[in-house]
Each structure stands twice: as C-alpha cells, then as structure tokens.
Design a protein around this motif. Sequence first.
Motif, PDB file in Angstrom:
ATOM      1  N   GLU A  82       9.733  -2.772   6.834  1.00  0.00           N
ATOM      2  CA  GLU A  82       9.363  -3.380   5.560  1.00  0.00           C
ATOM      3  C   GLU A  82       8.999  -2.312   4.528  1.00  0.00           C
ATOM      4  O   GLU A  82       9.371  -2.412   3.364  1.00  0.00           O
ATOM      5  N   VAL A  83       8.306  -1.277   4.946  1.00  0.00           N
ATOM      6  CA  VAL A  83       7.966  -0.177   4.045  1.00  0.00           C
ATOM      7  C   VAL A  83       9.235   0.484   3.520  1.00  0.00           C
ATOM      8  O   VAL A  83       9.376   0.710   2.312  1.00  0.00           O
ATOM      9  N   VAL A  84      10.166   0.780   4.398  1.00  0.00           N
ATOM     10  CA  VAL A  84      11.423   1.406   3.977  1.00  0.00           C
ATOM     11  C   VAL A  84      12.155   0.499   2.990  1.00  0.00           C
ATOM     12  O   VAL A  84      12.625   0.954   1.941  1.00  0.00           O
ATOM     13  N   ARG A  85      12.239  -0.786   3.294  1.00  0.00           N
ATOM     14  CA  ARG A  85      12.930  -1.732   2.413  1.00  0.00           C
ATOM     15  C   ARG A  85      12.309  -1.730   1.018  1.00  0.00           C
ATOM     16  O   ARG A  85      13.012  -1.596   0.009  1.00  0.00           O
ATOM     17  N   VAL A  86      10.999  -1.845   0.944  1.00  0.00           N
ATOM     18  CA  VAL A  86      10.308  -1.911  -0.343  1.00  0.00           C
ATOM     19  C   VAL A  86      10.448  -0.594  -1.109  1.00  0.00           C
ATOM     20  O   VAL A  86      10.696  -0.603  -2.320  1.00  0.00           O
ATOM     21  N   LEU A  87      10.310   0.518  -0.429  1.00  0.00           N
ATOM     22  CA  LEU A  87      10.443   1.812  -1.107  1.00  0.00           C
ATOM     23  C   LEU A  87      11.852   2.002  -1.657  1.00  0.00           C
ATOM     24  O   LEU A  87      12.011   2.455  -2.805  1.00  0.00           O
ATOM     25  N   LEU A  88      12.863   1.700  -0.868  1.00  0.00           N
ATOM     26  CA  LEU A  88      14.243   1.838  -1.334  1.00  0.00           C
ATOM     27  C   LEU A  88      14.515   0.919  -2.516  1.00  0.00           C
ATOM     28  O   LEU A  88      15.128   1.334  -3.508  1.00  0.00           O
ATOM     29  N   GLU A  89      14.064  -0.327  -2.439  1.00  0.00           N
ATOM     30  CA  GLU A  89      14.251  -1.275  -3.535  1.00  0.00           C
ATOM     31  C   GLU A  89      13.561  -0.799  -4.817  1.00  0.00           C
ATOM     32  O   GLU A  89      13.982  -1.147  -5.909  1.00  0.00           O
ATOM     33  N   SER A  90      12.520  -0.015  -4.660  1.00  0.00           N
ATOM     34  CA  SER A  90      11.757   0.478  -5.814  1.00  0.00           C
ATOM     35  C   SER A  90      12.261   1.819  -6.310  1.00  0.00           C
ATOM     36  O   SER A  90      11.655   2.426  -7.205  1.00  0.00           O
ATOM     37  N   GLY A  91      13.346   2.321  -5.726  1.00  0.00           N
ATOM     38  CA  GLY A  91      13.971   3.550  -6.211  1.00  0.00           C
ATOM     39  C   GLY A  91      13.462   4.840  -5.582  1.00  0.00           C
ATOM     40  O   GLY A  91      13.819   5.923  -6.023  1.00  0.00           O
ATOM     41  N   GLN A  97       0.838  -1.192   0.000  1.00  0.00           N
ATOM     42  CA  GLN A  97       0.000   0.000   0.000  1.00  0.00           C
ATOM     43  C   GLN A  97       0.879   1.251   0.000  1.00  0.00           C
ATOM     44  O   GLN A  97       0.605   2.206  -0.707  1.00  0.00           O
ATOM     45  N   ALA A  98       1.959   1.225   0.778  1.00  0.00           N
ATOM     46  CA  ALA A  98       2.877   2.366   0.814  1.00  0.00           C
ATOM     47  C   ALA A  98       3.497   2.600  -0.561  1.00  0.00           C
ATOM     48  O   ALA A  98       3.652   3.747  -0.989  1.00  0.00           O
ATOM     49  N   LEU A  99       3.838   1.530  -1.245  1.00  0.00           N
ATOM     50  CA  LEU A  99       4.429   1.654  -2.582  1.00  0.00           C
ATOM     51  C   LEU A  99       3.462   2.342  -3.537  1.00  0.00           C
ATOM     52  O   LEU A  99       3.853   3.226  -4.299  1.00  0.00           O
ATOM     53  N   GLY A 100       2.199   1.959  -3.481  1.00  0.00           N
ATOM     54  CA  GLY A 100       1.200   2.625  -4.312  1.00  0.00           C
ATOM     55  C   GLY A 100       1.011   4.074  -3.929  1.00  0.00           C
ATOM     56  O   GLY A 100       0.893   4.956  -4.788  1.00  0.00           O
ATOM     57  N   LEU A 101       1.015   4.342  -2.645  1.00  0.00           N
ATOM     58  CA  LEU A 101       0.855   5.711  -2.161  1.00  0.00           C
ATOM     59  C   LEU A 101       2.042   6.590  -2.535  1.00  0.00           C
ATOM     60  O   LEU A 101       1.872   7.785  -2.796  1.00  0.00           O
ATOM     61  N   ALA A 102       3.239   6.022  -2.551  1.00  0.00           N
ATOM     62  CA  ALA A 102       4.458   6.798  -2.794  1.00  0.00           C
ATOM     63  C   ALA A 102       4.419   7.533  -4.127  1.00  0.00           C
ATOM     64  O   ALA A 102       5.093   8.550  -4.298  1.00  0.00           O
ATOM     65  N   LYS A 103       3.621   7.047  -5.043  1.00  0.00           N
ATOM     66  CA  LYS A 103       3.512   7.672  -6.367  1.00  0.00           C
ATOM     67  C   LYS A 103       2.643   8.923  -6.339  1.00  0.00           C
ATOM     68  O   LYS A 103       2.695   9.725  -7.266  1.00  0.00           O
ATOM     69  N   ILE A 104       1.836   9.094  -5.270  1.00  0.00           N
ATOM     70  CA  ILE A 104       0.862  10.190  -5.264  1.00  0.00           C
ATOM     71  C   ILE A 104       0.893  11.065  -4.012  1.00  0.00           C
ATOM     72  O   ILE A 104       0.151  12.032  -3.933  1.00  0.00           O
ATOM     73  N   VAL A 105       1.725  10.729  -3.024  1.00  0.00           N
ATOM     74  CA  VAL A 105       1.774  11.517  -1.787  1.00  0.00           C
ATOM     75  C   VAL A 105       3.199  11.985  -1.505  1.00  0.00           C
ATOM     76  O   VAL A 105       4.160  11.493  -2.091  1.00  0.00           O
ATOM     77  N   ASP A 106       3.302  12.923  -0.576  1.00  0.00           N
ATOM     78  CA  ASP A 106       4.609  13.452  -0.153  1.00  0.00           C
ATOM     79  C   ASP A 106       5.131  12.760   1.093  1.00  0.00           C
ATOM     80  O   ASP A 106       6.326  12.765   1.352  1.00  0.00           O
ATOM     81  N   SER A 107       4.216  12.213   1.890  1.00  0.00           N
ATOM     82  CA  SER A 107       4.573  11.627   3.178  1.00  0.00           C
ATOM     83  C   SER A 107       3.718  10.389   3.411  1.00  0.00           C
ATOM     84  O   SER A 107       2.531  10.382   3.077  1.00  0.00           O
ATOM     85  N   ILE A 108       4.320   9.357   3.998  1.00  0.00           N
ATOM     86  CA  ILE A 108       3.597   8.130   4.315  1.00  0.00           C
ATOM     87  C   ILE A 108       3.625   7.933   5.820  1.00  0.00           C
ATOM     88  O   ILE A 108       4.688   7.965   6.439  1.00  0.00           O
ATOM     89  N   CYS A 109       2.445   7.707   6.392  1.00  0.00           N
ATOM     90  CA  CYS A 109       2.297   7.511   7.834  1.00  0.00           C
ATOM     91  C   CYS A 109       2.048   6.046   8.147  1.00  0.00           C
ATOM     92  O   CYS A 109       1.291   5.375   7.447  1.00  0.00           O
ATOM     93  N   ILE A 110       2.701   5.584   9.191  1.00  0.00           N
ATOM     94  CA  ILE A 110       2.379   4.303   9.822  1.00  0.00           C
ATOM     95  C   ILE A 110       2.089   4.659  11.272  1.00  0.00           C
ATOM     96  O   ILE A 110       2.937   5.224  11.959  1.00  0.00           O
TER      97      ILE A 110
END
Length: 80
Positions: free
Chosen positions: A66-75, A40-53
């Motif tokens: 896990e969110v940080v890992r996936v986001l970094l791996e995705s560039g 969900q964070a990965l999808g949000l990263a394309k449209i938001v400035d900040s992600i909250c957990i």
Amino acid sequence: ASAMFIVEGFADRQIDSNGKLMSRTIKGAVLTDSREIAQQALGLAKIVDSICIHGDTSGCVEHAAEVVRVLLESGFEVCA
C-alpha cells in the motif's frame, strides 16, 4: 573521507511531540492500518531519504504494498 547520512522515517510507528518513536509498549504506538501507514509514509516522503516498515509488524507485506502504491501514485520514485 566524507560521511553520507540517510534520513530514515518509520511509516508504521507513531512519533511523539519530540520527534522520537513512541515505545511499542504504548497502546497505538504501532500502526496497523495500511491506509494510515501509507498516509504517514506519504508525509514522510517529503522530508526523508528512506522509509522503513518493520518486518516484525503484523501485515507488513500488505502495508508495504500500500505504501508503494500511494507513493507511486503521488509521483515519488520507489526503489529498494
């Protein structure tokens, strides 16, 4: 003075069809699986400035890792 807005998305919460957060009282509204939250964070990263957990969500530290890992791996750039 001009105002600055930051669009925030919530990785650990379900969103209803109107784009609003679902009430925590609704079963399944709070996501608990780190992989699902990261996706969900990965999808949000394309449209938001900040992600909250939410810090009061059980397992939030593991979810955030896990969110940080996936986001970094995705560039994506990740910063505090």
